[in-house]
Design a protein around this motif. Sequence first.
Motif, PDB file in Angstrom:
ATOM      1  N   TYR A 113       0.853  -1.190   0.000  1.00 54.20           N
ATOM      2  CA  TYR A 113       0.000   0.000   0.000  1.00 54.20           C
ATOM      3  C   TYR A 113       0.882   1.231   0.000  1.00 54.20           C
ATOM      4  CZ  TYR A 113      -4.312   2.556   0.726  1.00 54.20           C
ATOM      5  OH  TYR A 113      -5.389   3.373   0.551  1.00 54.20           O
ATOM      6  N   VAL A 137       0.623   4.216   1.090  1.00 55.10           N
ATOM      7  CA  VAL A 137       0.599   5.176   2.198  1.00 55.10           C
ATOM      8  C   VAL A 137       0.699   4.436   3.523  1.00 55.10           C
ATOM      9  CG1 VAL A 137      -0.763   6.958   3.387  1.00 55.10           C
ATOM     10  CG2 VAL A 137      -0.798   6.833   0.886  1.00 55.10           C
ATOM     11  N   TRP A 176       3.032   9.144   2.136  1.00 52.05           N
ATOM     12  CA  TRP A 176       3.225   8.351   0.912  1.00 52.05           C
ATOM     13  C   TRP A 176       4.620   7.719   0.941  1.00 52.05           C
ATOM     14  CZ3 TRP A 176      -0.147   7.277  -3.118  1.00 52.05           C
ATOM     15  CH2 TRP A 176      -1.383   7.899  -3.028  1.00 52.05           C
ATOM     16  N   SER A 206       1.470  11.536  -4.598  1.00 52.07           N
ATOM     17  CA  SER A 206       0.012  11.368  -4.624  1.00 52.07           C
ATOM     18  C   SER A 206      -0.518  11.722  -6.011  1.00 52.07           C
ATOM     19  CB  SER A 206      -0.643  12.261  -3.567  1.00 52.07           C
ATOM     20  OG  SER A 206      -2.054  12.246  -3.690  1.00 52.07           O
ATOM     21  N   PHE A 257       0.353   8.939  -8.476  1.00 52.51           N
ATOM     22  CA  PHE A 257      -0.477   7.758  -8.256  1.00 52.51           C
ATOM     23  C   PHE A 257      -1.875   7.958  -8.823  1.00 52.51           C
ATOM     24  CE2 PHE A 257      -3.563   5.261  -5.911  1.00 52.51           C
ATOM     25  CZ  PHE A 257      -2.997   3.991  -5.925  1.00 52.51           C
ATOM     26  N   HIS A 258      -2.429   9.119  -8.554  1.00 53.91           N
ATOM     27  CA  HIS A 258      -3.791   9.376  -9.037  1.00 53.91           C
ATOM     28  C   HIS A 258      -3.811   9.496 -10.551  1.00 53.91           C
ATOM     29  CE1 HIS A 258      -4.801  10.251  -4.754  1.00 53.91           C
ATOM     30  NE2 HIS A 258      -6.018   9.814  -5.163  1.00 53.91           N
ATOM     31  N   HIS A 275      -3.821   6.160 -12.389  1.00 53.22           N
ATOM     32  CA  HIS A 275      -5.029   5.333 -12.327  1.00 53.22           C
ATOM     33  C   HIS A 275      -6.297   5.982 -12.881  1.00 53.22           C
ATOM     34  CE1 HIS A 275      -2.465   3.134  -9.386  1.00 53.22           C
ATOM     35  NE2 HIS A 275      -3.070   2.083  -9.949  1.00 53.22           N
ATOM     36  N   GLN A 276      -6.531   7.235 -12.524  1.00 53.41           N
ATOM     37  CA  GLN A 276      -7.854   7.788 -12.863  1.00 53.41           C
ATOM     38  C   GLN A 276      -7.961   8.178 -14.347  1.00 53.41           C
ATOM     39  OE1 GLN A 276      -7.892  11.259 -10.354  1.00 53.41           O
ATOM     40  NE2 GLN A 276      -7.002  12.510 -11.979  1.00 53.41           N
ATOM     41  N   SER A 318     -12.630   6.428 -11.819  1.00 56.81           N
ATOM     42  CA  SER A 318     -12.832   7.843 -11.470  1.00 56.81           C
ATOM     43  C   SER A 318     -12.712   7.953  -9.962  1.00 56.81           C
ATOM     44  CB  SER A 318     -14.211   8.325 -11.937  1.00 56.81           C
ATOM     45  OG  SER A 318     -15.206   7.646 -11.215  1.00 56.81           O
ATOM     46  N   CYS A 319     -12.825   9.178  -9.478  1.00 55.50           N
ATOM     47  CA  CYS A 319     -12.661   9.384  -8.033  1.00 55.50           C
ATOM     48  C   CYS A 319     -13.560   8.429  -7.248  1.00 55.50           C
ATOM     49  CB  CYS A 319     -13.024  10.819  -7.655  1.00 55.50           C
ATOM     50  SG  CYS A 319     -12.162  12.065  -8.642  1.00 55.50           S
ATOM     51  N   CYS A 324     -12.724   4.663  -6.090  1.00 53.03           N
ATOM     52  CA  CYS A 324     -11.933   4.348  -4.890  1.00 53.03           C
ATOM     53  C   CYS A 324     -12.438   5.080  -3.650  1.00 53.03           C
ATOM     54  CB  CYS A 324     -10.474   4.696  -5.124  1.00 53.03           C
ATOM     55  SG  CYS A 324      -9.701   3.693  -6.421  1.00 53.03           S
ATOM     56  N   HIS A 325     -12.987   6.298  -3.827  1.00 58.08           N
ATOM     57  CA  HIS A 325     -13.442   7.077  -2.669  1.00 58.08           C
ATOM     58  C   HIS A 325     -14.950   7.169  -2.671  1.00 58.08           C
ATOM     59  CE1 HIS A 325      -9.318   8.479  -1.913  1.00 58.08           C
ATOM     60  NE2 HIS A 325      -9.224   8.786  -3.220  1.00 58.08           N
ATOM     61  N   LEU A 355     -15.525  12.434  -0.882  1.00 59.79           N
ATOM     62  CA  LEU A 355     -14.275  13.168  -1.036  1.00 59.79           C
ATOM     63  C   LEU A 355     -14.123  14.302  -0.034  1.00 59.79           C
ATOM     64  CD1 LEU A 355     -13.793  13.296  -4.895  1.00 59.79           C
ATOM     65  CD2 LEU A 355     -12.222  12.310  -3.225  1.00 59.79           C
ATOM     66  N   PRO A 411     -12.046  13.035   2.395  1.00 58.71           N
ATOM     67  CA  PRO A 411     -11.824  11.853   1.536  1.00 58.71           C
ATOM     68  C   PRO A 411     -11.924  10.536   2.317  1.00 58.71           C
ATOM     69  CG  PRO A 411      -9.771  13.062   1.864  1.00 58.71           C
ATOM     70  CD  PRO A 411     -10.861  13.892   2.483  1.00 58.71           C
ATOM     71  N   LEU A 426     -10.658   7.220   3.055  1.00 60.31           N
ATOM     72  CA  LEU A 426      -9.346   6.577   2.866  1.00 60.31           C
ATOM     73  C   LEU A 426      -9.386   5.085   3.197  1.00 60.31           C
ATOM     74  CD1 LEU A 426      -7.065   9.380   4.363  1.00 60.31           C
ATOM     75  CD2 LEU A 426      -7.829   9.073   1.997  1.00 60.31           C
ATOM     76  N   PRO A 460     -10.183   2.747  -0.672  1.00 61.51           N
ATOM     77  CA  PRO A 460      -9.073   2.488  -1.603  1.00 61.51           C
ATOM     78  C   PRO A 460      -8.303   1.209  -1.277  1.00 61.51           C
ATOM     79  CG  PRO A 460      -9.108   4.809  -1.015  1.00 61.51           C
ATOM     80  CD  PRO A 460     -10.146   4.131  -0.164  1.00 61.51           C
TER      81      PRO A 460
HETATM   82  C1  HEC Z   1      -7.236   3.592  -7.680  1.00 60.13           C
HETATM   83  C2  HEC Z   1      -7.857   4.158  -6.540  1.00 60.13           C
HETATM   84  C3  HEC Z   1      -7.991   5.677  -6.408  1.00 60.13           C
HETATM   85  C4  HEC Z   1      -8.620   6.509  -7.237  1.00 60.13           C
HETATM   86  C5  HEC Z   1      -9.285   6.165  -8.544  1.00 60.13           C
HETATM   87  C6  HEC Z   1      -8.563   7.817  -6.643  1.00 60.13           C
HETATM   88  N1  HEC Z   1      -7.904   7.757  -5.464  1.00 60.13           N
HETATM   89 FE1  HEC Z   1      -7.585   9.251  -4.176  1.00 60.13          FE
HETATM   90  N2  HEC Z   1      -6.521   8.044  -3.001  1.00 60.13           N
HETATM   91  C7  HEC Z   1      -6.214   6.716  -3.256  1.00 60.13           C
HETATM   92  C8  HEC Z   1      -5.326   6.221  -2.251  1.00 60.13           C
HETATM   93  C9  HEC Z   1      -4.756   4.782  -2.181  1.00 60.13           C
HETATM   94  C10 HEC Z   1      -5.057   7.285  -1.384  1.00 60.13           C
HETATM   95  C11 HEC Z   1      -4.202   7.247  -0.141  1.00 60.13           C
HETATM   96  C12 HEC Z   1      -5.029   6.679   0.977  1.00 60.13           C
HETATM   97  C13 HEC Z   1      -4.403   6.826   2.347  1.00 60.13           C
HETATM   98  O1  HEC Z   1      -3.795   7.881   2.610  1.00 60.13           O
HETATM   99  O2  HEC Z   1      -4.560   5.881   3.101  1.00 60.13           O
HETATM  100  C14 HEC Z   1      -5.830   8.385  -1.874  1.00 60.13           C
HETATM  101  C15 HEC Z   1      -5.873   9.615  -1.261  1.00 60.13           C
HETATM  102  C16 HEC Z   1      -6.595  10.673  -1.697  1.00 60.13           C
HETATM  103  C17 HEC Z   1      -6.721  11.944  -1.010  1.00 60.13           C
HETATM  104  C18 HEC Z   1      -6.039  12.248   0.283  1.00 60.13           C
HETATM  105  C19 HEC Z   1      -4.738  13.056   0.133  1.00 60.13           C
HETATM  106  C20 HEC Z   1      -3.561  12.271  -0.366  1.00 60.13           C
HETATM  107  O3  HEC Z   1      -3.007  12.655  -1.421  1.00 60.13           O
HETATM  108  O4  HEC Z   1      -3.206  11.291   0.276  1.00 60.13           O
HETATM  109  C21 HEC Z   1      -7.516  12.727  -1.758  1.00 60.13           C
HETATM  110  C22 HEC Z   1      -7.925  14.111  -1.492  1.00 60.13           C
HETATM  111  C23 HEC Z   1      -7.897  11.966  -2.916  1.00 60.13           C
HETATM  112  N3  HEC Z   1      -7.353  10.732  -2.841  1.00 60.13           N
HETATM  113  C24 HEC Z   1      -8.714  12.461  -3.929  1.00 60.13           C
HETATM  114  C25 HEC Z   1      -9.011  11.745  -5.060  1.00 60.13           C
HETATM  115  C26 HEC Z   1      -9.764  12.324  -6.185  1.00 60.13           C
HETATM  116  C27 HEC Z   1     -10.290  13.689  -6.234  1.00 60.13           C
HETATM  117  C28 HEC Z   1      -9.881  11.348  -7.092  1.00 60.13           C
HETATM  118  C29 HEC Z   1     -10.500  11.424  -8.465  1.00 60.13           C
HETATM  119  C30 HEC Z   1     -10.010  12.455  -9.278  1.00 60.13           C
HETATM  120  C31 HEC Z   1      -9.205  10.146  -6.537  1.00 60.13           C
HETATM  121  N4  HEC Z   1      -8.722  10.443  -5.311  1.00 60.13           N
HETATM  122  C32 HEC Z   1      -9.149   8.970  -7.193  1.00 60.13           C
HETATM  123  C33 HEC Z   1      -6.773   5.985  -4.271  1.00 60.13           C
HETATM  124  C34 HEC Z   1      -7.515   6.461  -5.312  1.00 60.13           C
END
Ligand code: HEC
Length: 473
Positions: free
Chosen positions: A344, A346, A351, A381, A384-385, A388-389, A408-409, A412-413, A416, A419, A421, A424
Amino acid sequence: MEQPHKFTIVRTDLVQDAITILTDSLLIGRLRECELLLNHPWVSRVQAGIRVVDGRYYIFGLRPSNPVTLNGKPIVGNEGLAAGDRLAVGPFLVDVDINDEGMVLEVALQIGVEQYKLDASSPDFETMKPPPVQTGADPKKRAAIRPARLPSSKALDVFWDKRMREAGKMVRPSPLFPLSQRRTGKAQSIWTSTTDLARRWPVSFFIWGAIIGAVPALATAYWYANAYAPAPLSRSHAEKQLTISPPIAARANANSCTTCHTLRGSMEAQCANCHSTDAFVATIIKPHIEAGISCANCHPEHRGAEFRADEAALRACTECHNDANKQTYKGRSVNTPHLGTFGYPVANGKWIWPGLNDEEWARKKIPVKRLQTEDDQTWRSHQFHLIHQSRVRLVPGITSGNAQGQLSCSSCHRSLDPPDLVTPRTTCGLCHNGRVDEKSGRVLIVADKANCTSCHVQHAKDQRHWGASLLGD
Ligand code: HEC
Ligand code: HEC
Ligand code: HEC
Ligand code: HEC
Ligand code: HEC
Ligand code: HEC
Ligand code: HEC
């Protein structure tokens, strides 16, 4: 001590000049140390002796079980000798002559006589009859001056005992140069095999041997190289032409051995050299280089034609990265990573996933650059996003996505703000799991197990990437 007397030995049985010995006593027998050497198996090692006592000659039987005969009569103890006497020792006849200068012994070998068994120590000795022996030429002469038999005495016994022991111990080098030490005493009569005296093999034997051995060996090496391999090569390395497009190798290997095995340079360099194309570069990640992990650790060879070195590599990760593996690699130990499940990115709100370097990032062809203001944590971060997205196709288990069927967001979430957490954590295993090989349809990693290279890419420049089928346009 008796003055040395002159003994002249004339051998008619051998091509040998008469020899003269100055001595007061003389041994007769088969041992090489005997002055009168009669080499025949019927003759004892030391059978008799002649000794001068007060200017007169006496013969002593030294082997009661094999007595010498004097004029046809076996000698018991000793007997005086006179000119004209004839001794029979085994198949030999020894004619005795005594003159002013000393004694002359003329030896002749009887051919075709039968061995007779006489044993002076046997109770039937008196009735045993030795075969008739032609006696010497002049019976009158010898009768006249024959000295009377000497009374047996301790001194005489001791004398001959000593002489015989000395003879048995005498060690002269053999003219045949045997390699082993010559044995002494009775041990000499024990037969042991020896190769010392065997004729040496001619050099040509070895030359022909080498040729006979080398020709098929070279022929095999040329026409059937696999004979020397621990097992056949994989089909990929046996094939005469490339099958994968875009190519992952510079040229076909065509069952060659010297492409991988060279006298100079490492095998890895050979592998990497051939496996260097526009579509594939055989890179190794830094932690593995530092631990000395190289191509063959993940891609073995010689496992048969059906063996696939790339499939094996996928399994190699868990086989090596395992708590049960106690081996160390350049001092580094391995263990089952992230508790045996999926890693994982995080931990404790940070991260820990290192993200991609500039080169790896460029290869993803995502048109987003790192902003000056972004620190490591936000950039990781962000990466990573972005990976995938709106890029990766939905898979069963993930219901929510964008209009194109991509992540899309909400995939996993659940929410928002703030968010979510937790959700995911449940998603990673749905995609980064067991892998089915697209070509063979074979299951390379079981469905609920992690595909290690999907997160820890080994050959970053490999265009046939794991995620290809999951990626949208
Ligand atoms: C493939 C899965 C996945 C997708 C799709 C995804 N996220 Fe995440 N997101 C994560 C993970 C994993 C973390 C870290 C979780 C933790 O800190 O435990 C995270 C963390 C975050 C955080 C917390 C801050 C950070 O950077 O740790 C925010 C805000 C966030 N995501 C917003 C978004 C938004 C907005 C979208 C769509 C545009 C999105 N996520 C799409 C998996 C995803
Ligand atoms: C694609 C590369 C490759 C090719 C081509 C190849 N080998 Fe090998 N060979 C290997 C690897 C990898 C090993 C295992 C080395 C190790 O375990 O350290 C090996 C091991 C061996 C061994 C055992 C030696 C040892 O140290 O254990 C022999 C013998 C051998 N190969 C012979 C051959 C012969 C003969 C051919 C030609 C038919 C051949 N190899 C072709 C890669 C190759
Ligand atoms: C730590 C393990 C590891 C090491 C070390 C390693 N590889 Fe690989 N290699 C893999 C894995 C896993 C794959 C399967 C493809 C994937 O998932 O990346 C692979 C795939 C390949 C492929 C097939 C690529 C394709 O597109 O089909 C080649 C060729 C290859 N490796 C060559 C090499 C060479 C050459 C070296 C040494 C310079 C090497 N590898 C070192 C793990 C490794
Ligand atoms: C002379 C060139 C050459 C050398 C040297 C060579 N390979 Fe290959 N390799 C090939 C070719 C050709 C293929 C098959 C590509 C194709 O079919 O298009 C292949 C395929 C592979 C594959 C993927 C297919 C499979 O069977 O898994 C791996 C992994 C691989 N090689 C690893 C290695 C390793 C490791 C070494 C060094 C020990 C090595 N190769 C040395 C030419 C080479
Ligand atoms: C033969 C054993 C072996 C094999 C096979 C192997 N590794 Fe490793 N790996 C190591 C060793 C040793 C290290 C260094 C560990 C250290 O530095 O503490 C390492 C390091 C790593 C690291 C870096 C860990 C860190 O602390 O940053 C990753 C990620 C990794 N391996 C993934 C893989 C993957 C994925 C595969 C399969 C494709 C694989 N390894 C195959 C032995 C192996
Ligand atoms: C719907 C499928 C899917 C889900 C869910 C998913 N991933 Fe991925 N992930 C992918 C694909 C596809 C790629 C490769 C993208 C590419 O090569 O551009 C990837 C790439 C990655 C990479 C980068 C590997 C590289 O190229 O260096 C990491 C790390 C990663 N995922 C971790 C995760 C983690 C952790 C989760 C869970 C929070 C997760 N992924 C959820 C499909 C998924
Ligand atoms: C879903 C993505 C993902 C998968 C699949 C995955 N890892 Fe990891 N792994 C991570 C992340 C994220 C980390 C923590 C950050 C880092 O060190 O890269 C990590 C850390 C590691 C480490 C270094 C830390 C440690 O615990 O020693 C090793 C070694 C490692 N992984 C090996 C493997 C192996 C072997 C597999 C296959 C069984 C595997 N990983 C599968 C994402 C993944």
